[in-house]
Enzyme design. Structure first.
Site, PDB file in Angstrom:
ATOM      1  N   ASP A 336      90.506  24.814  68.122  1.00 16.36           N
ATOM      2  CA  ASP A 336      89.607  24.397  66.992  1.00 16.36           C
ATOM      3  C   ASP A 336      90.249  23.186  66.067  1.00 16.36           C
ATOM      4  OD1 ASP A 336      87.532  24.354  65.146  1.00 16.36           O
ATOM      5  OD2 ASP A 336      88.177  26.328  64.273  1.00 16.36           O
ATOM      6  N   CYS A 363      83.510  20.469  65.572  1.00 17.65           N
ATOM      7  CA  CYS A 363      82.845  20.338  64.401  1.00 17.65           C
ATOM      8  C   CYS A 363      82.423  18.716  64.317  1.00 17.65           C
ATOM      9  CB  CYS A 363      83.529  20.440  63.033  1.00 17.65           C
ATOM     10  SG  CYS A 363      84.904  19.666  62.759  1.00 17.65           S
TER      11      CYS A 363
END
Length: 407
Positions: A336, A363
Site C-alpha cells: 500500500d 491511490c
C-alpha cells in the site's frame, strides 16, 4: 498567450482531474470542464511549448452530465481564482464521475503496462450525491486568521460557509466563523470510536505535535491510531479495503506460515485484514517508516502471535534482506505505497524474494500502472483488479490489484 481567452471543445479526461482540449493544434489541459463540452477558457500557464493549462471561465455548451456544483464555493460561476479546491469533480453527476475515473485507470494500464482492463469503479455506501463522507478535514489559515480551503491549484485561502464533503459531525464542529491567528492550519477529526477533535497546528514548527491516541472501528475490531496519523478518510473506506484485500488474496496461494508482509503498513489495518481471514496461525509482518504508527500497529496486531511490526522505510527494509538467504517463497505481500507508487527499487527487491502473490492497494492510477509495467517486465501478471470511489466529487480513485508470477 498567458491570460488569453478562447473557446475550445473538450474531448477527453486526463489524470489529475483535468480535461483535454486543443487550440490551433496545441493541447490545452482544462480545469472544471467535462468531455463533450464547449467552454470558454483562460490560459493560466504557457511555460511548456507542447501544452498549455487553462481554467474554465464559462460553459458555452454543457454536458448532459453537468450538475450544479455540490459546493457553491467551488462552482464555475465563481472567478477561477476564488474557487475552493478539493472537490474538482463536484460539477459532474456521480455516475459519470466514476466513469471518468474508470477511463483514467483503464487508459493508464493500457498505455503504460499494456494491460486491457474492463474494470469499473464501484460506489460505496454514502450519500447519493457524494457528500458527507470526510471524517478528517484540514483547512488552512489566511493571514487575517480566517479559515478555509486553498483555492484550486494555489495556496490562496478561500473563505467558505460550508464544507459539504465533511461528515455531519465534522461539518458541525468545523469552526468556519472563528479566527486562528498564529496557526497555519486546522484539523477536524471525527474518529469512529472516540471523541472528535478540532486541532490547530503550525506547519512551520520544527517539533512534532504531541501524540494523542484515538480509536477507529472496523466492524467489531478496534484500531489505535494517532489523532493526526494516517487513517482512511471516507467513513466506509477502512471496511471497504479490508474486504477488498481479503477477497483479492488467492486462498490457494496463501500459506499462513510463510513470511507474509504488509508493506507501508501504517497502523496495521491491512495486516489485520489478512490475519482475520486466515486465522490465528497467520504469520505477518507490517513495515512502516512512522515509528508512532508502528507502535500502534504492534498494539493492533497483538492477538496474533505470528505478527510483528517493524519501523523502517520499505526500500531500506528490503535492501537489508538483499544478499541474505531470505526468501519469501509462498508468501503473500500486501503493498500500500504512497501516491508516488512503489518504484523500480522496491519492485526489484520484491521480485527477487519470490513471493507467491502481491496484493497492491493503489491511490494513484498512473503509479499503479507504472508499477504493474515493472512487474510485467519481470515476469508477473495482473490477475485481478477492482476499483472503488472512496473520494466522491474528487478525481481520486482507489484500486486493489492482485499480481502473480506469469505461467
Amino acid at each position: 498567450m498567458l491570460g488569453a481567452e478562447f473557446e475550445v471543445d473538450v474531448t477527453n479526461i486526463a489524470h489529475g482531474g483535468i480535461s483535454v482540449a486543443r487550440h490551433e493544434g496545441r493541447v490545452v489541459f482544462v480545469a472544471d470542464a467535462i468531455p463533450g463540452e464547449r467552454v470558454l477558457v483562460r490560459v493560466t500557464d504557457d511555460a511548456k511549448k507542447s501544452f498549455w493549462r487553462a481554467e474554465t471561465v464559462s460553459v458555452v455548451s454543457p454536458s448532459e452530465h453537468r450538475q450544479p456544483h455540490v459546493w457553491a464555493e467551488a462552482s464555475v460561476d465563481r472567478a477561477p481564482e476564488r474557487r475552493a479546491g478539493g472537490a474538482e469533480f463536484g460539477h459532474i453527476a456521480p455516475g459519470h464521475q466514476r466513469e471518468l475515473k474508470r477511463q483514467v485507470l483503464a487508459d493508464a494500464l493500457q498505455r503504460m503496462a499494456g494491460v486491457d482492463s474492463d474494470v469499473r469503479v464501484e460506489a460505496i455506501d454514502g450519500e447519493p450525491d457524494g457528500t458527507g463522507w470526510r471524517t478528517r478535514l484540514r483547512l488552512h489559515v489566511a493571514k487575517d486568521g480566517t479559515l478555509g480551503p486553498f483555492a484550486a491549484r494555489s495556496h490562496t485561502v478561500i473563505p467558505v460557509d460550508s464544507v459539504p464533503l465533511a461528515s455531519p459531525e465534522v461539518a458541525r464542529l468545523t469552526p468556519l466563523d472563528e479566527r486562528f491567528n498564529g496557526a497555519t492550519h486546522v484539523d477536524i477529526v471525527a474518529p469512529s470510536g472516540s471523541n472528535a477533535f478540532v486541532l490547530a497546528g503550525d506547519s512551520t514548527s520544527k517539533g512534532r505535535p504531541k501524540p494523542h491516541r484515538v480509536t477507529e472501528l472496523v466492524g467489531e475490531r478496534e484500531f489505535a491510531v494517532d489523532v493526526r496519523g494516517f487513517w482512511q478518510v471516507h467513513h466506509g473506506a477502512a471496511q471497504t479495503l479490508t474486504s477488498a484485500v481479503q477477497d483479492a488474496i488467492d486462498g490457494d496461494l496463501f500459506d499462513p506460515r510463510a513470511s507474509n508482509h504488509d508493506l507501508y503498513g501504517g497502523v496495521g489495518l491491512l495486516a489485520a485484514a489478512v490475519a482475520d481471514r486466515f486465522g490465528p496461525t497467520t504469520r505477518i509482518t507490517t513495515v512502516e517508516s512512522d515509528a508512532l504508527a508502528t507502535d500502534h500497529a504492534a498494539s493492533n496486531l497483538v492477538e496474533w502471535l505470528g505478527s510483528q511490526a517493524v519501523t523502517s522505510r520499505v526500500d531500506r527494509y528490503l535492501q537489508g534482506l538483499r544478499g541474505s538467504a531470505t526468501s519469501w517463497r509462498g508468501a503473500t505481500v500486501v503493498l500500500d505505497p504512497p501516491r508516488s507508487g512503489a518504484g523500480k527499487e522496491v519492485v526489484d527487491h520484491l521480485v527477487g524474494l519470490e513471493p507467491a502473490q502481491i496484493v497492491y492497494v493503489a491511490c494513484d492510477p498512473v503509479a499503479l500502472a507504472r508499477d504493474v509495467a515493472l512487474l510485467r517486465e519481470r515476469g508477473w501478471e495482473l490477475s485481478r483488479l477492482r476499483a472503488f470511489d472512496l473520494f466522491p466529487n474528487t478525481h481520486h480513485v482507489e484500486a486493489v490489484a492482485t499480481l502473480v508470477p506469469a505461467g
